[in-house]
Write an enzyme that holds these catalytic residues in place. Structure first.
Site, mmCIF file in Angstrom:
data_model
loop_
_atom_site.group_PDB
_atom_site.id
_atom_site.type_symbol
_atom_site.label_atom_id
_atom_site.label_comp_id
_atom_site.label_asym_id
_atom_site.label_seq_id
_atom_site.Cartn_x
_atom_site.Cartn_y
_atom_site.Cartn_z
ATOM 1 N N TRP A 101 19.173 -103.509 29.650
ATOM 2 C CA TRP A 101 19.210 -102.500 30.799
ATOM 3 C C TRP A 101 18.096 -101.396 30.501
ATOM 4 O O TRP A 101 17.536 -100.897 31.360
ATOM 5 C CB TRP A 101 20.485 -101.633 30.860
ATOM 6 C CG TRP A 101 21.699 -102.755 31.676
ATOM 7 C CD1 TRP A 101 22.460 -103.238 30.834
ATOM 8 C CD2 TRP A 101 21.296 -103.220 32.776
ATOM 9 N NE1 TRP A 101 23.180 -104.463 31.945
ATOM 10 C CE2 TRP A 101 22.353 -104.193 33.066
ATOM 11 C CE3 TRP A 101 20.707 -103.093 33.821
ATOM 12 C CZ2 TRP A 101 22.496 -104.926 34.251
ATOM 13 C CZ3 TRP A 101 20.700 -103.811 35.079
ATOM 14 C CH2 TRP A 101 21.584 -104.771 35.156
ATOM 15 N N ASP A 168 21.553 -93.153 31.176
ATOM 16 C CA ASP A 168 22.121 -94.442 31.771
ATOM 17 C C ASP A 168 23.483 -94.563 31.007
ATOM 18 O O ASP A 168 23.585 -95.183 30.077
ATOM 19 C CB ASP A 168 21.404 -95.600 31.800
ATOM 20 C CG ASP A 168 22.020 -96.804 32.711
ATOM 21 O OD1 ASP A 168 23.397 -96.620 33.182
ATOM 22 O OD2 ASP A 168 21.539 -97.780 32.845
ATOM 23 N N LYS A 192 31.986 -100.062 37.358
ATOM 24 C CA LYS A 192 32.458 -100.494 36.128
ATOM 25 C C LYS A 192 33.793 -99.633 35.641
ATOM 26 O O LYS A 192 34.975 -100.517 35.291
ATOM 27 C CB LYS A 192 31.385 -100.348 34.992
ATOM 28 C CG LYS A 192 30.526 -101.474 35.165
ATOM 29 C CD LYS A 192 29.264 -101.534 34.401
ATOM 30 C CE LYS A 192 28.479 -102.756 34.902
ATOM 31 N NZ LYS A 192 26.876 -102.550 34.420
HETATM 32 C C1 PLP Z 1 25.735 -102.513 34.928
HETATM 33 C C2 PLP Z 1 24.695 -101.852 34.376
HETATM 34 C C3 PLP Z 1 23.406 -101.348 35.252
HETATM 35 C C4 PLP Z 1 23.137 -102.011 36.691
HETATM 36 O O1 PLP Z 1 23.921 -101.162 37.446
HETATM 37 P P1 PLP Z 1 23.667 -101.470 39.255
HETATM 38 O O2 PLP Z 1 24.462 -100.682 39.856
HETATM 39 O O3 PLP Z 1 24.105 -103.057 39.458
HETATM 40 O O4 PLP Z 1 22.254 -101.557 39.308
HETATM 41 C C5 PLP Z 1 22.771 -100.638 34.792
HETATM 42 N N1 PLP Z 1 22.698 -100.088 33.589
HETATM 43 C C6 PLP Z 1 23.853 -100.425 32.673
HETATM 44 C C7 PLP Z 1 23.710 -99.702 31.256
HETATM 45 C C8 PLP Z 1 24.756 -101.224 33.141
HETATM 46 O O5 PLP Z 1 25.688 -101.443 32.353
#
Ligand code: PLP
Length: 356
Positions: A101, A168, A192
């Site tokens: 990511w 993030d 999530k």
């Molecule tokens: C799932 C995830 C993403 C992607 O998220 P989207 O909403 O599908 O763009 C980005 N960063 C991390 C750490 C993730 O676990």
């Protein structure tokens, strides 16, 4: 025996939250309207949005001087929106390349600025704050606190690093306490740990506003959204309503410290089962392992596939690793019950006896 999902997102919601959402779809808060048909300017939606913001502030103990924004686009859009909104007149940003990511965030940023890689991890370890080499010329330093594909997580919070710290936290916001005061900006997609896809929460310190590129579309402009209370245009109303229920559910479980204890109990049970066996193995080093995504593999790719196939026929779903990593991944986000892990561990022991 019902089915259980270990999906990495969108992931499970607690049954009581699903009941509340089902009720909202028919009649939201006695408004006589479905949440799907509630104008975002209505008193009812305004109160849902305000309640969600208050819950976020309380759970994370956010100090004064931060805005909480309810945006769209998912974390992947914010990979580009971060440089668009935060560079100001700087030409460079720092990124910790901790995994898949982080690499995607770096690739997006490179269209907007020079990227200085502060540290680089591998499949087994995530670089800790002591290893980051950060340039003072950078507009910010970006980290990924949980690498969902590799199953790695940052366990030491950084101290002052000299530039605004941006994180993030898509996989781990609302799963444990976070010292928000050490961050300039934290963002997470909702699917999530916070409910439904379509919502991205951005928590931004006031001094990072007013830096956006002038071409930034207003709904994607952090400064404009902060000024408009996240209502520059129609927010993802349904996803905000689901998040409001999830946040109240987290508070009812005892808040973030209680959530963290529960989440570790689940993942430690699974890591312990892997450690006891010579059949299952985990590439992540013990001190870097994720509380939320337990990634492991069997002695061969063929056995991985057979495992996934048989797990599915036992009702254990969505255990496939990230397509770029392979293997098995059990995602154990907030709503996944301990019982799911118990069933998975029992299935693993049985599979090993038969196929090991
Ligand atoms: C799932 C995830 C993403 C992607 O998220 P989207 O909403 O599908 O763009 C980005 N960063 C991390 C750490 C993730 O676990």
């Amino acid at each position: 025996m019902g089915t259980l999902s270990f999906a990495s997102g969108p992931s499970l919601l607690p049954p009581e939250v699903l009941d509340l959402v089902a009720h909202d779809i028919k009649d939201c808060r006695g408004s006589g309207r479905s949440v799907l048909a509630l104008p975002f300017t209505s008193v009812e939606f305004t109160s849902i949005l305000h309640g969600a913001e208050q819950s976020i502030r309380q759970l994370l103990q956010i100090p004064d001087g931060y805005h909480v924004l309810f945006m769209q686009g998912g974390a992947s859009s914010h990979f580009s929106l971060l440089p668009m909104n935060l560079l100001g007149n700087r030409l460079q940003a720092d990124y910790v390349e901790s995994g898949l990511w982080a690499r995607r965030a770096i690739a997006a940023a490179k269209s907007w600025c020079a990227v200085n890689v502060s540290a680089r991890g591998d499949r087994s370890a995530m670089p800790g704050p002591g290893e980051w080499i950060i340039s003072r010329q950078s507009a910010y330093c970006h980290i990924t606190t949980n690498e969902t594909a590799e199953g790695l997580q940052l366990h030491d919070w950084p101290q002052e690093i000299g530039v605004p710290l941006v994180a993030d936290m898509t996989a781990d916001l609302f799963t444990r306490p976070v010292p928000i005061e050490r961050f300039g900006l934290v963002y997470a997609s909702a699917q999530k740990n916070l409910g439904a896809a379509g919502l991205t929460v951005v928590i931004i310190r006031e001094d990072l506003l007013d830096r956006a590129h002038k071409g930034t579309p207003p709904p994607l402009n952090y400064t404009r959204q902060a000024a408009a209370g996240s209502k520059v245009n129609t927010p993802p109303t349904m996803a905000v309503a689901v998040a409001a229920h999830m946040l109240s559910w987290v508070a009812r479980q005892g808040g973030l410290a209680a959530m963290e204890a529960r989440n570790w109990r689940k993942s430690e049970m699974l890591y312990a089962a892997i450690a006891r066996s010579r059949f299952y193995s985990c590439a992540a080093a013990p001190q870097h392992r994720s509380m939320l995504n337990v990634c492991f593999h069997l002695p061969s790719k063929e056995l991985d596939q057979l495992f996934l196939h048989e797990a599915e026929s036992h009702g254990l779903l969505d255990l496939c690793g990230h397509v770029e990593i392979g293997g098995i991944r059990a995602s154990l986000y907030n709503a996944v019950p301990q019982e799911a892990v118990e069933r998975l561990v029992a299935f693993m022991a049985d599979f090993e006896t038969r196929r090991g």
